[in-house]
Design a protein around this motif. Structure first.
Motif, PDB file in Angstrom:
ATOM      1  N   LEU A   1     -11.673  28.274  10.888  1.00  0.00           N
ATOM      2  CA  LEU A   1     -11.060  28.469   9.578  1.00  0.00           C
ATOM      3  C   LEU A   1     -10.508  29.880   9.430  1.00  0.00           C
ATOM      4  N   ALA A   2     -11.268  30.875   9.913  1.00  0.00           N
ATOM      5  CA  ALA A   2     -10.851  32.266   9.766  1.00  0.00           C
ATOM      6  C   ALA A   2      -9.652  32.589  10.647  1.00  0.00           C
ATOM      7  N   THR A   3      -9.660  32.100  11.878  1.00  0.00           N
ATOM      8  CA  THR A   3      -8.616  32.458  12.835  1.00  0.00           C
ATOM      9  C   THR A   3      -7.291  31.784  12.515  1.00  0.00           C
ATOM     10  N   TYR A   4      -7.337  30.503  12.237  1.00  0.00           N
ATOM     11  CA  TYR A   4      -6.090  29.749  12.091  1.00  0.00           C
ATOM     12  C   TYR A   4      -5.751  29.392  10.643  1.00  0.00           C
ATOM     13  N   GLY A   5      -6.732  29.501   9.747  1.00  0.00           N
ATOM     14  CA  GLY A   5      -6.446  29.221   8.344  1.00  0.00           C
ATOM     15  C   GLY A   5      -6.405  30.451   7.477  1.00  0.00           C
ATOM     16  N   GLY A   6      -7.047  31.525   7.945  1.00  0.00           N
ATOM     17  CA  GLY A   6      -7.038  32.757   7.178  1.00  0.00           C
ATOM     18  C   GLY A   6      -8.059  32.788   6.056  1.00  0.00           C
ATOM     19  N   PHE A   7      -9.042  31.905   6.083  1.00  0.00           N
ATOM     20  CA  PHE A   7     -10.070  31.915   5.042  1.00  0.00           C
ATOM     21  C   PHE A   7     -11.441  31.703   5.676  1.00  0.00           C
ATOM     22  N   ILE A   8     -12.439  32.368   5.103  1.00  0.00           N
ATOM     23  CA  ILE A   8     -13.808  32.316   5.607  1.00  0.00           C
ATOM     24  C   ILE A   8     -14.674  31.526   4.647  1.00  0.00           C
ATOM     25  N   SER A   9     -15.369  30.537   5.181  1.00  0.00           N
ATOM     26  CA  SER A   9     -16.258  29.692   4.387  1.00  0.00           C
ATOM     27  C   SER A   9     -17.708  30.038   4.706  1.00  0.00           C
ATOM     28  N   LEU A  10     -18.518  30.219   3.667  1.00  0.00           N
ATOM     29  CA  LEU A  10     -19.947  30.447   3.841  1.00  0.00           C
ATOM     30  C   LEU A  10     -20.745  29.165   3.660  1.00  0.00           C
ATOM     31  N   ALA A  11     -20.057  28.036   3.722  1.00  0.00           N
ATOM     32  CA  ALA A  11     -20.742  26.750   3.536  1.00  0.00           C
ATOM     33  C   ALA A  11     -20.957  26.016   4.846  1.00  0.00           C
ATOM     34  N   GLN A  12     -20.620  26.625   5.982  1.00  0.00           N
ATOM     35  CA  GLN A  12     -20.655  25.885   7.243  1.00  0.00           C
ATOM     36  C   GLN A  12     -22.067  25.533   7.683  1.00  0.00           C
ATOM     37  N   MET A  13     -23.034  26.394   7.426  1.00  0.00           N
ATOM     38  CA  MET A  13     -24.413  26.059   7.788  1.00  0.00           C
ATOM     39  C   MET A  13     -24.917  24.921   6.923  1.00  0.00           C
ATOM     40  N   MET A  14     -24.516  24.898   5.672  1.00  0.00           N
ATOM     41  CA  MET A  14     -24.897  23.787   4.789  1.00  0.00           C
ATOM     42  C   MET A  14     -24.278  22.483   5.270  1.00  0.00           C
ATOM     43  N   VAL A  15     -23.012  22.529   5.680  1.00  0.00           N
ATOM     44  CA  VAL A  15     -22.337  21.331   6.185  1.00  0.00           C
ATOM     45  C   VAL A  15     -23.037  20.824   7.446  1.00  0.00           C
ATOM     46  N   ALA A  16     -23.423  21.754   8.322  1.00  0.00           N
ATOM     47  CA  ALA A  16     -24.182  21.361   9.515  1.00  0.00           C
ATOM     48  C   ALA A  16     -25.499  20.709   9.116  1.00  0.00           C
ATOM     49  N   GLY A  17     -26.132  21.246   8.065  1.00  0.00           N
ATOM     50  CA  GLY A  17     -27.388  20.673   7.589  1.00  0.00           C
ATOM     51  C   GLY A  17     -27.226  19.274   7.038  1.00  0.00           C
ATOM     52  N   ILE A  18     -26.092  18.988   6.437  1.00  0.00           N
ATOM     53  CA  ILE A  18     -25.828  17.638   5.928  1.00  0.00           C
ATOM     54  C   ILE A  18     -25.844  16.632   7.073  1.00  0.00           C
ATOM     55  N   ALA A  19     -25.226  17.005   8.195  1.00  0.00           N
ATOM     56  CA  ALA A  19     -25.254  16.128   9.376  1.00  0.00           C
ATOM     57  C   ALA A  19     -26.679  15.949   9.873  1.00  0.00           C
TER      58      ALA A  19
END
Length: 313
Positions: free
Chosen positions: A39-57
């Motif tokens: 997201l940061a490299t190609y979208g230009g935005f940083i998400s702090l929800a990625q660990m939560m999303v991994a936890g959902i899986a």
């Protein structure tokens, strides 16, 4: 040396420890961190929800799979529960993207962090579906060709294969029309919108892709830890993923794996090197040193060294 051969060249008395606790764990963390780096490299935005999303899986897998303790829903084999976990993570990624689509910079950071902490608190206090503080245990993974999934060599090579496929998938995706538009949005969203592309839909789709990547890491992490608990998606885990991404460098997806390896090594040995009660201080000092020397992380340090060596006669 090829990564798949690393476990075979380690000393025999330390091979299992390094393969499972260092290399395998670094790959799992690296996959989750790569979802943020994408997201940061190609979208230009940083998400702090990625660990939560991994936890959902991970929680979806633990709730559905047969044999988990406590038995919440069960009845599913790993062949069905793993794809459903990935689907849940992808949908959560799309939801995070839809909620945060109109925000940028610090506002994007704050809204994704708020979503992550909201889900964390909900899971932590929900006993009926998530078993509250204790979490869900005994998620041991499938048996593959007669081999235990959690065998250090088996787990390492599965995690490595997953990481390589996801990494190759990202490199392919960013060269497709979708990836090129996403990079255009990163550089100049108004111009991309003027060309007729939907900026919002592309950003949401990018969060969905990142959700799938994080979900792969979440599935592997849950099996690695033989279960999942709220602490694995709490604030500390969320910040750790960000630290790994920044240490490695946000300029390229491979930085996620470099940063995760550096973090895992120090996280494992810092208590022995420095002080058991203050090992986080050493990790923090290493993080600050890398960021101060090279804002681009370890990738930036490597690039500078290559340029210096190229200038030598």
């Amino acid at each position: 040396m090829l990564p798949w051969a690393l476990p075979f060249v380690l000393p025999a008395n330390e091979a299992a420890f390094w393969t499972a606790n260092i290399l395998g764990r670094a790959l799992v963390f690296g996959i989750i961190a790569m979802s943020l780096t994408f997201l940061a490299t190609y979208g230009g935005f940083i998400s702090l929800a990625q660990m939560m999303v991994a936890g959902i899986a991970g929680y979806t897998l633990a709730i559905l799979v047969d044999g988990a303790v406590p038995h919440i829903l069960g009845g599913f084999g790993y062949g069905a529960a793993i794809p459903l976990g990935l689907l849940a993570a992808t949908l959560m990624g799309l939801l995070v993207g839809a909620i945060s689509v109109r925000t940028r910079d610090i506002y994007l950071l704050m809204i994704t962090l708020a979503l992550a902490m909201g889900v964390f608190r909900f899971i932590e206090t929900n006993i009926a579906w998530f078993n509250g503080y204790e979490g869900i245990r005994n998620v041991v993974g499938p048996t593959l060709f007669g081999q235990d999934f959690r065998n250090p060599l088996v787990f390492y090579h599965i995690a490595l294969a997953t990481a390589v496929l996801l990494y190759a998938g990202i490199l392919y995706l960013v060269r497709t029309p979708f990836g090129l538009v996403l990079q255009g949005i990163r550089d100049n969203p108004r111009r991309v919108a003027a060309l007729g592309y939907s900026v919002g839909l592309h950003r949401i789709a990018a969060f969905g892709v990142a959700g799938f990547i994080a979900g792969c890491g979440g599935i592997l992490s849950t099996i690695y830890n033989i279960g999942i608990s709220p602490g694995s998606i709490g604030l500390g885990a969320t910040v750790n993923v960000l630290i790994m991404s920044v240490i490695g460098g946000l300029g390229h997806p491979v930085g996620a794996f470099i940063g995760s390896l550096i973090y895992t090594v120090f996280d494992t040995f810092a208590a022995t090197i420095y002080d058991r009660d203050r090992f986080n201080t050493l990790i923090g000092v290493v993080f600050l040193a890398i960021v101060l020397v090279s804002p681009d992380g370890a990738i930036g340090i490597g690039a500078r060294l290559r340029r210096l060596l190229a200038r030598r006669p």
